[in-house]
Design a protein around this motif. Structure first.
Motif, PDB file in Angstrom:
ATOM      1  N   LYS A   1       1.162   5.008   1.046  1.00 58.31           N
ATOM      2  CA  LYS A   1       0.571   5.762   2.147  1.00 58.31           C
ATOM      3  C   LYS A   1       0.544   7.262   1.916  1.00 58.31           C
ATOM      4  O   LYS A   1      -0.307   7.964   2.458  1.00 58.31           O
ATOM      5  CB  LYS A   1       1.353   5.502   3.444  1.00 58.31           C
ATOM      6  CG  LYS A   1       1.564   4.043   3.763  1.00 58.31           C
ATOM      7  CD  LYS A   1       0.327   3.379   4.325  1.00 58.31           C
ATOM      8  CE  LYS A   1       0.607   1.979   4.775  1.00 58.31           C
ATOM      9  NZ  LYS A   1      -0.389   1.440   5.653  1.00 58.31           N
TER      10      LYS A   1
ATOM     11  N   LYS B   1       4.933   6.204   6.630  1.00 54.72           N
ATOM     12  CA  LYS B   1       3.578   6.756   6.666  1.00 54.72           C
ATOM     13  C   LYS B   1       3.417   8.053   5.878  1.00 54.72           C
ATOM     14  O   LYS B   1       2.333   8.349   5.387  1.00 54.72           O
ATOM     15  CB  LYS B   1       3.168   7.056   8.112  1.00 54.72           C
ATOM     16  CG  LYS B   1       3.090   5.844   9.003  1.00 54.72           C
ATOM     17  CD  LYS B   1       1.982   4.902   8.594  1.00 54.72           C
ATOM     18  CE  LYS B   1       1.544   3.994   9.711  1.00 54.72           C
ATOM     19  NZ  LYS B   1       0.505   3.052   9.264  1.00 54.72           N
TER      20      LYS B   1
ATOM     21  N   TYR C   1       6.343   4.059  10.841  1.00 57.52           N
ATOM     22  CA  TYR C   1       5.833   3.133  11.870  1.00 57.52           C
ATOM     23  C   TYR C   1       6.990   2.703  12.780  1.00 57.52           C
ATOM     24  O   TYR C   1       6.782   2.200  13.870  1.00 57.52           O
ATOM     25  CB  TYR C   1       5.254   1.946  11.095  1.00 57.52           C
ATOM     26  CG  TYR C   1       4.580   0.810  11.798  1.00 57.52           C
ATOM     27  CD1 TYR C   1       5.309  -0.261  12.298  1.00 57.52           C
ATOM     28  CD2 TYR C   1       3.191   0.728  11.859  1.00 57.52           C
ATOM     29  CE1 TYR C   1       4.687  -1.363  12.871  1.00 57.52           C
ATOM     30  CE2 TYR C   1       2.557  -0.385  12.420  1.00 57.52           C
ATOM     31  CZ  TYR C   1       3.309  -1.425  12.921  1.00 57.52           C
ATOM     32  OH  TYR C   1       2.683  -2.529  13.471  1.00 57.52           O
TER      33      TYR C   1
ATOM     34  N   ARG D   1       3.951   0.859   2.739  1.00 57.16           N
ATOM     35  CA  ARG D   1       4.128  -0.136   3.799  1.00 57.16           C
ATOM     36  C   ARG D   1       5.329  -1.032   3.497  1.00 57.16           C
ATOM     37  O   ARG D   1       5.859  -1.702   4.371  1.00 57.16           O
ATOM     38  CB  ARG D   1       2.853  -0.985   3.952  1.00 57.16           C
ATOM     39  CG  ARG D   1       2.975  -2.068   5.011  1.00 57.16           C
ATOM     40  CD  ARG D   1       1.616  -2.683   5.374  1.00 57.16           C
ATOM     41  NE  ARG D   1       1.004  -3.453   4.308  1.00 57.16           N
ATOM     42  CZ  ARG D   1       1.276  -4.723   4.032  1.00 57.16           C
ATOM     43  NH1 ARG D   1       2.174  -5.382   4.728  1.00 57.16           N
ATOM     44  NH2 ARG D   1       0.652  -5.335   3.029  1.00 57.16           N
TER      45      ARG D   1
ATOM     46  N   GLU E   1       0.809  -1.227   0.000  1.00 61.18           N
ATOM     47  CA  GLU E   1       0.000   0.000   0.000  1.00 61.18           C
ATOM     48  C   GLU E   1       0.843   1.279   0.000  1.00 61.18           C
ATOM     49  O   GLU E   1       1.739   1.435   0.815  1.00 61.18           O
ATOM     50  CB  GLU E   1      -0.920   0.047   1.226  1.00 61.18           C
ATOM     51  CG  GLU E   1      -1.927  -1.069   1.334  1.00 61.18           C
ATOM     52  CD  GLU E   1      -1.390  -2.303   2.017  1.00 61.18           C
ATOM     53  OE1 GLU E   1      -1.697  -3.401   1.547  1.00 61.18           O
ATOM     54  OE2 GLU E   1      -0.638  -2.162   2.994  1.00 61.18           O
TER      55      GLU E   1
ATOM     56  N   GLN F   1      10.371  -0.049   9.001  1.00 60.72           N
ATOM     57  CA  GLN F   1       8.955  -0.417   8.978  1.00 60.72           C
ATOM     58  C   GLN F   1       8.219   0.478   7.974  1.00 60.72           C
ATOM     59  O   GLN F   1       8.849   1.313   7.321  1.00 60.72           O
ATOM     60  CB  GLN F   1       8.329  -0.223  10.375  1.00 60.72           C
ATOM     61  CG  GLN F   1       8.845  -1.176  11.440  1.00 60.72           C
ATOM     62  CD  GLN F   1       8.201  -2.543  11.339  1.00 60.72           C
ATOM     63  OE1 GLN F   1       7.417  -2.817  10.435  1.00 60.72           O
ATOM     64  NE2 GLN F   1       8.528  -3.404  12.282  1.00 60.72           N
ATOM     65  N   ASP F   2       6.890   0.333   7.912  1.00 62.96           N
ATOM     66  CA  ASP F   2       6.053   1.135   6.985  1.00 62.96           C
ATOM     67  C   ASP F   2       6.429   2.602   7.039  1.00 62.96           C
ATOM     68  O   ASP F   2       6.650   3.142   8.121  1.00 62.96           O
ATOM     69  CB  ASP F   2       4.576   1.130   7.393  1.00 62.96           C
ATOM     70  CG  ASP F   2       4.024  -0.206   7.815  1.00 62.96           C
ATOM     71  OD1 ASP F   2       2.794  -0.290   7.932  1.00 62.96           O
ATOM     72  OD2 ASP F   2       4.796  -1.147   8.048  1.00 62.96           O
TER      73      ASP F   2
END
Lengths: 192, 386
Positions: free
Chosen positions: B122, B167, B183, B138, B120, B164-165
């Motif tokens: 973001k 955002k 994240y 992500r 995805e 991590q993701d």
């Protein structure tokens, strides 16, 4: 799947705390009608720009506070993805680990559910948590904020699981994942 | 002061994730989980058009390309892992004389799809001049794209620094400097080096997911040339922080005029420090902060359904200033307005300051706050004296 869970502790379903389920207005399940959250299908949603408790045509759950027992009744009958038993019977969900703050004078209400996985490295902890979230998001009015957590000390990567379960974007995109929602759908089949 | 609602648009079918304000025209674009982007007039608050058919999943982010005339370009970032570029020719719209419904609305053209992310998308953001597009996902990466000619984008860099993701991505208003938040609880800054883009700074301080970062605008009253544009961030840890760069070699104003540090043989790294933590008001994850280019105020929105406006208090950190001229002063902020239940019982996903274009606008510097939430509603707010 995971042979290490072969002998979980099982509670007798008739021993579990429950009471007659309050008849709740049922909204179409997002699992069958496209992945739209329940509130978006609520016919009253377009009128809910301002919070109001004087509208008599609304579901009585807006006026009647919801308590821990009702939350328990909603999620204890979710089927475990591995065993032919429910989360209540497996003591993954426990009444004493549910906390509700539903003050009628506040705009939003809170539900905290702590889950106890059957073993401390259960690889399905995230899916179980997601199942509990989906069930509560469908069944509860939109004023509820949900926190679904793995009970501290019961899982090796509990904090990582908690972060995923409570990240709005992660949860939203999981709800758009057909495979994942297939698994969750099966878990919710046993719900009353 | 208090926040007063100007209007709410009729709800869309599903949650609205984000609103983006057009850089020059009185238009808003919205991103929704119903896979559409919608264009709304900031003069009349009427919905104008719906952009659909380009994405298979929720549209999470929208961004207008700056620096154009005669044309509007909108970028959409989707949970389907792709990015859409949409174009529309704008007539010679004399915004002051245009009346409702008397123009033929040009159609939005789906110009192209940018593939590459593995999961995805973001956030999407155009650089201040419109030369670069940054996207994040992500999949933990930040991509930088350049439009080399019409409808032809090239990937300049794929940065894999976060664990991590990612955002949010945001560009500095003047320098070619990109920020990303994650994240993984950190913020990273990136610059173009001699060959590649590199991560030049790591900002640690938040203890949970950082949802949004946004740079201060140079036109805002609190902006200081010597420190350059500051960065505001908001997080799951319920705090909003402001970060300022410590200038390593002279003031930021000098740094702008000098050749890039890489040619002067210096390290590209820069040091940013926390210079403020705003007063804590929100009780749940803070999704968005927006920094006003006119008043310098910050507005925030959160899962708790509140919208809060903060103003900077003049800093009285003279002791610090005397001791170390190169260190930026700590500053205090106060809450000037707050509203609960801004979108009823629903979460508020995004807030943005905007120039006010409607019939009640009091001059060129009047501004409004545009918000959107899980109720599918876009609302407009004004700040008035209580």
């Amino acid at each position: 799947m995971d042979g290490k869970n072969a002998n979980p502790t099982i509670l007798n379903a008739s021993d579990l705390p429950t009471r007659r389920q309050v008849q709740r207005k049922k909204v179409a399940s997002p699992l069958t009608s496209g992945l739209v959250p329940a509130y978006a299908q609520d016919p009253f949603a377009s009128h809910k720009v301002e919070f109001s408790d004087s509208d008599e045509s609304e579901d009585d759950s807006v006026v009647e506070p919801i308590d821990e027992q009702e939350i328990y009744d909603l999620i204890a009958t979710i089927a475990d993805p591995e065993h032919p038993l429910t989360l209540g019977e497996l003591a993954v969900v426990n009444l004493q680990h549910i906390k509700v703050i539903d003050d009628p004078s506040a705009i939003i209400s809170n539900v905290l559910v702590e889950l106890t996985p059957t073993i401390n490295h259960c690889s399905l902890a995230t899916v179980i948590g997601l199942g509990v979230r989906v069930r509560l998001e469908q069944a509860l009015p939109p004023r509820f904020r949900l926190d679904v957590r793995i009970r501290e000390g019961t899982h090796a990567t509990g904090e990582q699981v908690n972060k995923q379960l409570n990240d709005k974007e992660r949860v939203a995109s999981a709800l758009e994942n057909e495979t994942l929602m297939g698994v969750v759908g099966k878990m919710l089949e046993t719900c009353k | 002061m208090r926040l007063k609602k100007v209007t709410s648009l009729p709800p869309q079918a599903e949650r609205v994730w984000q609103v983006a304000i057009h850089p020059t025209l009185p238009l808003i674009a919205t991103a929704s989980s119903d896979k559409t982007a919608r264009i709304i007039s900031l003069q009349t608050y009427d919905p104008l058009s719906t952009i659909e058919g380009g994405h298979k999943r929720s549209i999470r982010s929208v961004a207008w390309k700056p620096g154009l005339t005669g044309e509007s370009v909108l970028c959409t970032g989707s949970f389907d892992a792709t990015i859409g570029i949409w174009r529309r020719y704008e007539h010679d719209l004399d915004v002051r004389n245009s009346q409702e419904g008397d123009e033929e609305e040009e159609e939005w053209r789906f110009a192209l799809v940018l593939d590459g992310h593995e999961s995805e998308v973001k956030s999407v953001a155009w650089s201040a001049g419109g030369n670069f597009l940054a996207t994040c996902s992500r999949d933990k990466t930040v991509w930088i794209w350049e439009e080399i000619d019409e409808d032809n984008f090239e990937t300049l860099e794929v940065m894999q620094e976060h664990t991590q993701d990612v955002k949010c991505v945001a560009w500095h208003p003047e320098e070619v400097l990109l920020a990303s938040s994650s994240y993984d609880n950190t913020i990273r800054l990136y610059r173009e080096g001699s060959e590649d883009w590199v991560c030049c700074s790591l900002l640690e301080g938040h203890t949970a997911t950082v949802w949004t970062i946004e740079f201060e605008k140079p036109t805002s009253p609190g902006y200081r040339e010597e420190w350059g544009a500051r960065l505001a961030s908001c997080s799951d840890d319920l705090s909003i922080k402001v970060w300022t760069r410590i200038s390593r070699s002279g003031s930021a104003a000098e740094a702008k005029k000098a050749p890039p540090s890489i040619l002067r043989g210096e390290s590209i790294e820069e040091n940013w420090v926390e210079t403020s933590t705003l007063p804590q008001v929100h009780t749940r994850a803070i999704y968005k902060v927006s920094w006003s280019s006119k008043s310098g105020r910050i507005v925030s929105c959160a899962s708790d359904g509140r919208i809060v406006v903060y103003e900077e208090i003049a800093s009285v950190d003279t002791e610090m200033a005397e001791r170390d001229e190169k260190k930026p002063p700590m500053t205090g902020w106060k809450v000037v307005a707050e509203i609960e239940g801004a979108h009823g019982v629903f979460e508020v996903n995004c807030v943005q300051w905007s120039k006010r274009w409607d019939k009640d606008a009091k001059g060129e510097n009047d501004e409004v706050i545009v918000s959107c939430g899980d109720d599918g509603v876009v609302s407009v707010w004004e700040l008035e004296d209580a």
